[in-house]
Design a protein around this motif. Sequence first.
Motif, PDB file in Angstrom:
ATOM      1  N   LEU A 144      -8.974   1.756   9.186  1.00  0.00           N
ATOM      2  CA  LEU A 144      -9.474   2.375   7.890  1.00  0.00           C
ATOM      3  C   LEU A 144      -9.016   1.175   6.400  1.00  0.00           C
ATOM      4  CD1 LEU A 144      -6.809   4.443   8.255  1.00  0.00           C
ATOM      5  CD2 LEU A 144      -8.691   5.669   8.217  1.00  0.00           C
ATOM      6  N   ASN A 145     -10.486   1.562   5.715  1.00  0.00           N
ATOM      7  CA  ASN A 145     -10.455   0.979   4.637  1.00  0.00           C
ATOM      8  C   ASN A 145      -9.213   1.432   3.995  1.00  0.00           C
ATOM      9  OD1 ASN A 145     -10.848   0.233   2.389  1.00  0.00           O
ATOM     10  ND2 ASN A 145     -13.374   0.616   2.417  1.00  0.00           N
ATOM     11  N   VAL A 146      -8.753   0.421   3.409  1.00  0.00           N
ATOM     12  CA  VAL A 146      -7.333   0.776   2.502  1.00  0.00           C
ATOM     13  C   VAL A 146      -7.192  -0.270   1.372  1.00  0.00           C
ATOM     14  CG1 VAL A 146      -5.520   1.177   4.439  1.00  0.00           C
ATOM     15  CG2 VAL A 146      -6.180  -1.379   3.563  1.00  0.00           C
ATOM     16  N   GLY A 147      -8.392  -0.484   0.899  1.00  0.00           N
ATOM     17  CA  GLY A 147      -8.631  -0.862  -0.490  1.00  0.00           C
ATOM     18  C   GLY A 147      -8.887   0.455  -1.361  1.00  0.00           C
ATOM     19  N   TYR A 148      -8.746   0.033  -2.677  1.00  0.00           N
ATOM     20  CA  TYR A 148      -8.365   0.440  -4.274  1.00  0.00           C
ATOM     21  C   TYR A 148      -8.528   1.132  -4.219  1.00  0.00           C
ATOM     22  CZ  TYR A 148      -3.300  -1.830  -4.597  1.00  0.00           C
ATOM     23  OH  TYR A 148      -2.514  -2.234  -4.301  1.00  0.00           O
ATOM     24  N   SER A 172      -6.712   6.294  -2.631  1.00  0.00           N
ATOM     25  CA  SER A 172      -5.767   7.453  -3.701  1.00  0.00           C
ATOM     26  C   SER A 172      -3.929   6.702  -3.667  1.00  0.00           C
ATOM     27  CB  SER A 172      -6.128   8.520  -4.286  1.00  0.00           C
ATOM     28  OG  SER A 172      -5.460   9.454  -5.204  1.00  0.00           O
ATOM     29  N   ARG A 173      -3.359   7.276  -4.603  1.00  0.00           N
ATOM     30  CA  ARG A 173      -1.945   7.150  -4.177  1.00  0.00           C
ATOM     31  C   ARG A 173      -1.570   6.098  -2.893  1.00  0.00           C
ATOM     32  NH1 ARG A 173      -2.277  12.327  -4.622  1.00  0.00           N
ATOM     33  NH2 ARG A 173      -1.900  13.295  -2.400  1.00  0.00           N
ATOM     34  N   LEU A 174      -2.281   5.371  -2.770  1.00  0.00           N
ATOM     35  CA  LEU A 174      -1.365   3.900  -1.285  1.00  0.00           C
ATOM     36  C   LEU A 174      -0.043   3.676  -2.176  1.00  0.00           C
ATOM     37  CD1 LEU A 174      -2.291   2.063   0.789  1.00  0.00           C
ATOM     38  CD2 LEU A 174      -3.471   1.021  -1.206  1.00  0.00           C
ATOM     39  N   GLU A 175       0.799   3.848  -0.730  1.00  0.00           N
ATOM     40  CA  GLU A 175       1.641   3.142  -0.870  1.00  0.00           C
ATOM     41  C   GLU A 175       2.247   2.087   0.271  1.00  0.00           C
ATOM     42  OE1 GLU A 175       6.761   4.867  -0.955  1.00  0.00           O
ATOM     43  OE2 GLU A 175       5.094   6.412  -1.856  1.00  0.00           O
ATOM     44  N   LEU A 176       2.314   1.399   0.302  1.00  0.00           N
ATOM     45  CA  LEU A 176       2.160   0.308   1.655  1.00  0.00           C
ATOM     46  C   LEU A 176       4.593  -0.082   1.775  1.00  0.00           C
ATOM     47  CD1 LEU A 176       0.028  -2.487   0.874  1.00  0.00           C
ATOM     48  CD2 LEU A 176       0.113  -0.306   2.531  1.00  0.00           C
ATOM     49  N   ALA A 177       4.903   1.466   1.993  1.00  0.00           N
ATOM     50  CA  ALA A 177       6.321   0.840   2.112  1.00  0.00           C
ATOM     51  C   ALA A 177       7.432   0.406   3.365  1.00  0.00           C
ATOM     52  CB  ALA A 177       7.100   2.102   2.203  1.00  0.00           C
ATOM     53  N   ASN A 178       8.287   0.027   3.544  1.00  0.00           N
ATOM     54  CA  ASN A 178       9.150  -0.743   4.697  1.00  0.00           C
ATOM     55  C   ASN A 178       8.667  -0.153   5.967  1.00  0.00           C
ATOM     56  OD1 ASN A 178       9.555  -3.172   3.015  1.00  0.00           O
ATOM     57  ND2 ASN A 178      11.297  -2.400   2.508  1.00  0.00           N
ATOM     58  N   ASP A 179       8.514   1.370   5.932  1.00  0.00           N
ATOM     59  CA  ASP A 179       8.267   2.391   7.023  1.00  0.00           C
ATOM     60  C   ASP A 179       7.312   2.627   7.131  1.00  0.00           C
ATOM     61  OD1 ASP A 179       9.267   3.809   4.671  1.00  0.00           O
ATOM     62  OD2 ASP A 179      10.755   5.081   5.853  1.00  0.00           O
TER      63      ASP A 179
END
Length: 139
Positions: free
Chosen positions: A49-53, A57-64
């Motif tokens: 997956l492309n996870v560029g901005y 939309s609404r990208l959140e890279l949380a701890n879990d």
Amino acid sequence: MDLPSTKPYLIRAIHQWCTDNNFTPYLAVLVDARTRVPMEHVRDGQIVLNVGYEATSRLELANDLISFQARFGGVARDLLIPIGNVSAIYARENGSGMAFEPESASAAVASTDATGDDGDDPVPPSTPPAGRPKLQRIK
């Protein structure tokens, strides 16, 4: 005392490095029942997956958990990826990044079943897909 995993911090750091250097961050993900991704794009139990901005939309890279919205065929979809299912994060342009051993129990079972191993030997770590990712236009 159990320390938290360094994996989510490394994922965020490499994502930021890619962004700062105008590279496109890609995630290689092992798909299981806990992963919410477009199943029609899953190949051999994995999805890249492309996870560029610009692509999310609404990208959140949380701890879990990694969550975001992306368009597939013009339709917005919500994606949820447990951190344990991330097998790599890398820059599309040069392949620089980091690979991780699978943490999900079902990924280890799938690897064992595929090799015909009886479980006595350790499961070899998974590697990200080789070569350059391919974009296919579906009409």
